[in-house]
Write a protein that holds these residues in place. Structure first.
Motif, PDB file in Angstrom:
ATOM      1  N   GLN A 213     -28.904  18.233 -32.446  1.00 15.44           N
ATOM      2  CA  GLN A 213     -28.977  16.821 -32.085  1.00 15.44           C
ATOM      3  C   GLN A 213     -28.065  16.457 -30.913  1.00 15.44           C
ATOM      4  N   SER A 214     -27.464  17.440 -30.267  1.00 10.83           N
ATOM      5  CA  SER A 214     -26.527  17.145 -29.180  1.00 10.83           C
ATOM      6  C   SER A 214     -27.242  16.513 -27.988  1.00 10.83           C
ATOM      7  N   PRO A 215     -26.682  15.438 -27.402  1.00  9.05           N
ATOM      8  CA  PRO A 215     -27.286  14.826 -26.219  1.00  9.05           C
ATOM      9  C   PRO A 215     -27.312  15.804 -25.044  1.00  9.05           C
ATOM     10  N   VAL A 216     -28.431  15.807 -24.303  1.00  9.69           N
ATOM     11  CA  VAL A 216     -28.627  16.732 -23.189  1.00  9.69           C
ATOM     12  C   VAL A 216     -28.866  15.946 -21.905  1.00  9.69           C
ATOM     13  N   VAL A 217     -28.227  16.402 -20.824  1.00  7.17           N
ATOM     14  CA  VAL A 217     -28.504  15.894 -19.487  1.00  7.17           C
ATOM     15  C   VAL A 217     -29.075  17.043 -18.675  1.00  7.17           C
ATOM     16  N   MET A 218     -30.300  16.889 -18.160  1.00  4.70           N
ATOM     17  CA  MET A 218     -30.909  17.915 -17.314  1.00  4.70           C
ATOM     18  C   MET A 218     -30.455  17.696 -15.878  1.00  4.70           C
ATOM     19  N   ILE A 219     -30.024  18.762 -15.219  1.00  4.28           N
ATOM     20  CA  ILE A 219     -29.560  18.659 -13.837  1.00  4.28           C
ATOM     21  C   ILE A 219     -30.338  19.637 -12.967  1.00  4.28           C
TER      22      ILE A 219
END
Length: 233
Positions: free
Chosen positions: A107-113
């Motif tokens: 459930q960890s928040p993800v930021v795609m870069i």
């Protein structure tokens, strides 16, 4: 958004041996664990430096490949994960699926870069649950601070939802067990002229069923829509 609550004012205390007043050290704030997956160590180190410049108590870990990423996900829980879209052994979306399948960071928040802004990748990343998509050139100190604080807020919401689901599941298990006990008691009776009458009086005394009135008690044991009433003493 308040991340860390202010501690109460600490008064100086006298050291017993020297008679000198000393202020107890302030407790260290809890660390915000950040994981960066990027095959470019230069880019990853740059992101690490920018995260540390946000004045937030961050601890940044770096993975440069999918295998290392998988091992690090198993070792620790992360508050936010930055995933580079272009990887030599897969892409960021595949890496995100690996994260979602894990126990610690599912459930960890993800930021795609990415090295360059791509609308199609941004749309797909958001559709798959990333909290944002950013070009690496846009990852300034202020932008990263906002993303980290946003991830903490998202993580808090997820934890609250998980707790509510767990409490609801516990309640449903309790009600199911109570229905089974009532069903057995009503079917067995208590040896009185009116089988089950003593059981019903007992249930009413504990506030588990309403007082008075004739009714089909089978509803209580069979109909999921019928709920027990828990009386507060």
């Amino acid at each position: 958004m308040e991340v860390f609550k202010n501690e109460p004012e600490r008064l100086p205390v006298m050291a017993p041996a020297t008679g000198v007043f000393a202020v107890p050290p302030e407790p260290e704030p809890p660390l915000i664990d950040v994981l960066v997956l990027d095959d470019s160590r230069f880019d990853a180190m740059q992101l690490q430096r920018e995260c540390r410049s946000t004045d937030l108590p961050v601890r940044v870990s770096i993975a440069t490949g999918i295998d290392e990423f998988r091992q690090m996900l198993q070792a620790r829980r992360y508050h936010v994960v930055f995933i580079d879209y272009l990887l030599p052994d897969g892409d960021g979306l595949a890496a995100q699926e690996i994260l979602r399948g894990g126990e610690k960071n599912g459930q960890s928040p993800v930021v795609m870069i990415s090295g360059e802004a791509r609308h199609d990748v941004a749309v797909e990343a958001i559709r798959r649950g990333c909290i944002d998509y950013k070009a690496k050139s846009d990852l300034t100190r202020e932008a990263l601070k906002g993303l980290i604080l946003r991830a903490l807020e998202e993580g808090s919401k997820i934890a609250e939802q998980t707790l509510r689901r767990a409490l609801q599941a516990q309640r449903e298990e309790l009600v199911a067990a109570m229905r089974e006990i009532v069903r057995e008691e009503l079917s067995r009776g208590t040896g009185h002229h009116d089988p089950g009458a003593e059981t019903l009086r007992m249930l009413r005394s504990y506030g588990l069923v309403p007082d008075g009135g004739d009714r089909d008690w089978g509803d209580l044991t069979e109909d999921p829509a019928m709920q027990f009433i828990f009386r507060k003493h």
